[in-house]
Design a protein around this motif. Sequence first.
Motif, PDB file in Angstrom:
ATOM      1  N   ASN A   8     -35.725  10.701   7.476  1.00  0.00           N
ATOM      2  CA  ASN A   8     -36.645  10.419   6.371  1.00  0.00           C
ATOM      3  C   ASN A   8     -37.031  11.679   5.592  1.00  0.00           C
ATOM      4  O   ASN A   8     -38.003  11.690   4.862  1.00  0.00           O
ATOM      5  CB  ASN A   8     -37.901   9.694   6.877  1.00  0.00           C
ATOM      6  N   LYS A   9     -36.250  12.733   5.779  1.00  0.00           N
ATOM      7  CA  LYS A   9     -36.563  13.985   5.093  1.00  0.00           C
ATOM      8  C   LYS A   9     -35.261  14.725   4.805  1.00  0.00           C
ATOM      9  O   LYS A   9     -34.316  14.636   5.597  1.00  0.00           O
ATOM     10  CB  LYS A   9     -37.472  14.844   5.991  1.00  0.00           C
ATOM     11  N   ALA A  10     -35.216  15.427   3.682  1.00  0.00           N
ATOM     12  CA  ALA A  10     -34.024  16.211   3.358  1.00  0.00           C
ATOM     13  C   ALA A  10     -34.439  17.500   2.668  1.00  0.00           C
ATOM     14  O   ALA A  10     -35.414  17.526   1.912  1.00  0.00           O
ATOM     15  CB  ALA A  10     -33.086  15.418   2.453  1.00  0.00           C
ATOM     16  N   SER A  11     -33.701  18.572   2.960  1.00  0.00           N
ATOM     17  CA  SER A  11     -33.902  19.847   2.277  1.00  0.00           C
ATOM     18  C   SER A  11     -32.752  20.050   1.304  1.00  0.00           C
ATOM     19  O   SER A  11     -31.589  19.945   1.693  1.00  0.00           O
ATOM     20  CB  SER A  11     -33.936  20.992   3.288  1.00  0.00           C
ATOM     21  N   THR A  12     -33.073  20.308   0.035  1.00  0.00           N
ATOM     22  CA  THR A  12     -32.045  20.364  -0.997  1.00  0.00           C
ATOM     23  C   THR A  12     -32.221  21.590  -1.887  1.00  0.00           C
ATOM     24  O   THR A  12     -33.281  22.200  -1.927  1.00  0.00           O
ATOM     25  CB  THR A  12     -32.115  19.125  -1.925  1.00  0.00           C
ATOM     26  N   GLY A  66     -29.652  19.558   4.714  1.00  0.00           N
ATOM     27  CA  GLY A  66     -29.768  18.788   5.943  1.00  0.00           C
ATOM     28  C   GLY A  66     -30.608  17.552   5.713  1.00  0.00           C
ATOM     29  O   GLY A  66     -31.479  17.536   4.841  1.00  0.00           O
ATOM     30  N   GLU A  67     -30.288  16.491   6.476  1.00  0.00           N
ATOM     31  CA  GLU A  67     -31.127  15.287   6.487  1.00  0.00           C
ATOM     32  C   GLU A  67     -31.616  15.118   7.910  1.00  0.00           C
ATOM     33  O   GLU A  67     -30.820  15.175   8.848  1.00  0.00           O
ATOM     34  CB  GLU A  67     -30.301  14.062   6.068  1.00  0.00           C
ATOM     35  N   TYR A  68     -32.917  14.945   8.086  1.00  0.00           N
ATOM     36  CA  TYR A  68     -33.474  14.945   9.438  1.00  0.00           C
ATOM     37  C   TYR A  68     -34.765  14.146   9.467  1.00  0.00           C
ATOM     38  O   TYR A  68     -35.203  13.619   8.448  1.00  0.00           O
ATOM     39  CB  TYR A  68     -33.679  16.392   9.929  1.00  0.00           C
ATOM     40  N   LEU A  69     -35.336  14.065  10.657  1.00  0.00           N
ATOM     41  CA  LEU A  69     -36.563  13.301  10.827  1.00  0.00           C
ATOM     42  C   LEU A  69     -37.763  14.230  10.649  1.00  0.00           C
ATOM     43  O   LEU A  69     -37.835  15.284  11.284  1.00  0.00           O
ATOM     44  CB  LEU A  69     -36.574  12.682  12.235  1.00  0.00           C
ATOM     45  N   SER A  70     -38.686  13.851   9.776  1.00  0.00           N
ATOM     46  CA  SER A  70     -39.903  14.640   9.605  1.00  0.00           C
ATOM     47  C   SER A  70     -40.700  14.626  10.905  1.00  0.00           C
ATOM     48  O   SER A  70     -40.899  13.581  11.523  1.00  0.00           O
ATOM     49  CB  SER A  70     -40.753  14.042   8.472  1.00  0.00           C
ATOM     50  N   ARG A  71     -41.169  15.790  11.336  1.00  0.00           N
ATOM     51  CA  ARG A  71     -41.929  15.890  12.597  1.00  0.00           C
ATOM     52  C   ARG A  71     -43.414  16.050  12.346  1.00  0.00           C
ATOM     53  O   ARG A  71     -44.159  16.397  13.266  1.00  0.00           O
ATOM     54  CB  ARG A  71     -41.430  17.089  13.402  1.00  0.00           C
ATOM     55  N   LYS A  72     -43.825  15.864  11.114  1.00  0.00           N
ATOM     56  CA  LYS A  72     -45.229  16.105  10.785  1.00  0.00           C
ATOM     57  C   LYS A  72     -46.060  14.872  11.086  1.00  0.00           C
ATOM     58  O   LYS A  72     -45.650  13.767  10.780  1.00  0.00           O
ATOM     59  CB  LYS A  72     -45.371  16.508   9.323  1.00  0.00           C
TER      60      LYS A  72
END
Lengths: 274, 274
Positions: free
Chosen positions: B192-196, B268-274
């Motif tokens: 549910n998160k990506a850095s672009t 990267g596409e990953y799971l938000s840990r916040k």
Amino acid sequence: MSKLKIAIQGVPGSFHHQVALRNFGEDIEILDFDTFPSVAKSVANEEADFGIMAIENSIAGAIFPNYDLIDRFELSIRDEYYLPIAHQFMALPGQTIDDIKEVRSHPMALLQCKVFFAQHPHIQLKEDTDTASVARDIAAGNLKGVAAIASSIAAGIYGMEIIAPDIQTIKNNFTRFIILQKEASKPTTSVNKASTKVTIQDQKGGLAKLLTLIADNGIDLSKIQSIPVIEKPWEYAFFIDLVFEDPAVFAKTIDEIRASFGEVKIFGEYLSRK
Amino acid sequence: MSKLKIAIQGVPGSFHHQVALRNFGEDIEILDFDTFPSVAKSVANEEADFGIMAIENSIAGAIFPNYDLIDRFELSIRDEYYLPIAHQFMALPGQTIDDIKEVRSHPMALLQCKVFFAQHPHIQLKEDTDTASVARDIAAGNLKGVAAIASSIAAGIYGMEIIAPDIQTIKNNFTRFIILQKEASKPTTSVNKASTKVTIQDQKGGLAKLLTLIADNGIDLSKIQSIPVIEKPWEYAFFIDLVFEDPAVFAKTIDEIRASFGEVKIFGEYLSRK
């Protein structure tokens, strides 16, 4: 009159020292610190008259989120400076490039000179934490066969000979520095740039609306950086640099932002040097 | 099976080491480096299996513009980790707080514990370039009367005794770290998160339009940072972290950005840990 005291990060001969000399001239006293927080503190407690901080695109090493330091220590930006990044290949005097077995420097500096070192494969690359301090250490230890990559000022300070000048691969590379002072001074020249911190209450679409307001006033953005506001998770803050033609339009825009979005802190109004 | 090799910045016991242990467990091999570029490089050349980098709000010292390193070394973000920042006041075993004459630590760590030190004015504050390495040096030099501020892991590694735990003024302070790998892996969990990195051709109003497009798709922004593109002054690039509910909507949004604005690189596409 006593000399101006200028706080820098890094040892004498560092990129920050270069900016100090170019901006304030030779007749200054340098206070050199290991860290950016120490530079900010020395300006805040008036130990130094001015401080110099790399803020964007430095290859000289780590850049602390320096706008955050300006914010915490309540400093003011007086001016900016763009330093062309040039790497000089240097060693103890009298040696040729064939005598050099090893070069030590910051990994980013080594990376930026990779074309040069590909042409001289007999030189082994060793990573260090800094650039200028390697020149200092070669001089102090009288280390033959070892080279540094640093500024021409470092070569002068530590008695090193430049064996190959300007060995950086990219020739048109600049680092942006800012000149800091404790109290905001009324600008004496015309200004066309400002560094700000804007806090907004709701993020989804909020930033898009803020930037639309800025663009509608004909004002340009030269930098934007979000800041996580951990203690207030419903608030979002941004460091934004604005470039404008008319200070009156800038002032009106700030009023509009304050009315529609919330808090605006102005770190400094100055002349763009780009 | 050989142990996972994890690259960190800082000495054993540093905040990066803490994240490595919490994320990968105890049975790992730590490769510790002085600089962030060295961490990135060790992942890029497969010396390390994974790398750990502080990316936001670190108080542990300098943060290199680390997204830029990910970009240059073509690394991939696998995950993120939020470490609560806790400072332990420690010294050689058997001493009480009255025996301590001096504490050495990074200026940001000292600043974050100022309420504690205001209550113990007999302790002199000395700035150092790091936190954990002070604990190491006190142990190595058997320095009595000197304290460090570091992690409980550092206390364990260097045989220090924690005299006062959790002395930080702000108790709810986190640093965001990212876990890096060389090749992008297909996410095994829901993301549910990506850095672009988004590159756009014309800045005036361009960023406002880009963010309006993102907001119109119901996607949230958790980080934005502009990058000066020095060699192409008519281009502007931004590191943007996006948070979304539906990966399909994210994919559609990226397609729309590519069609209207230009290049998008997904780190990267990953799971938000916040």
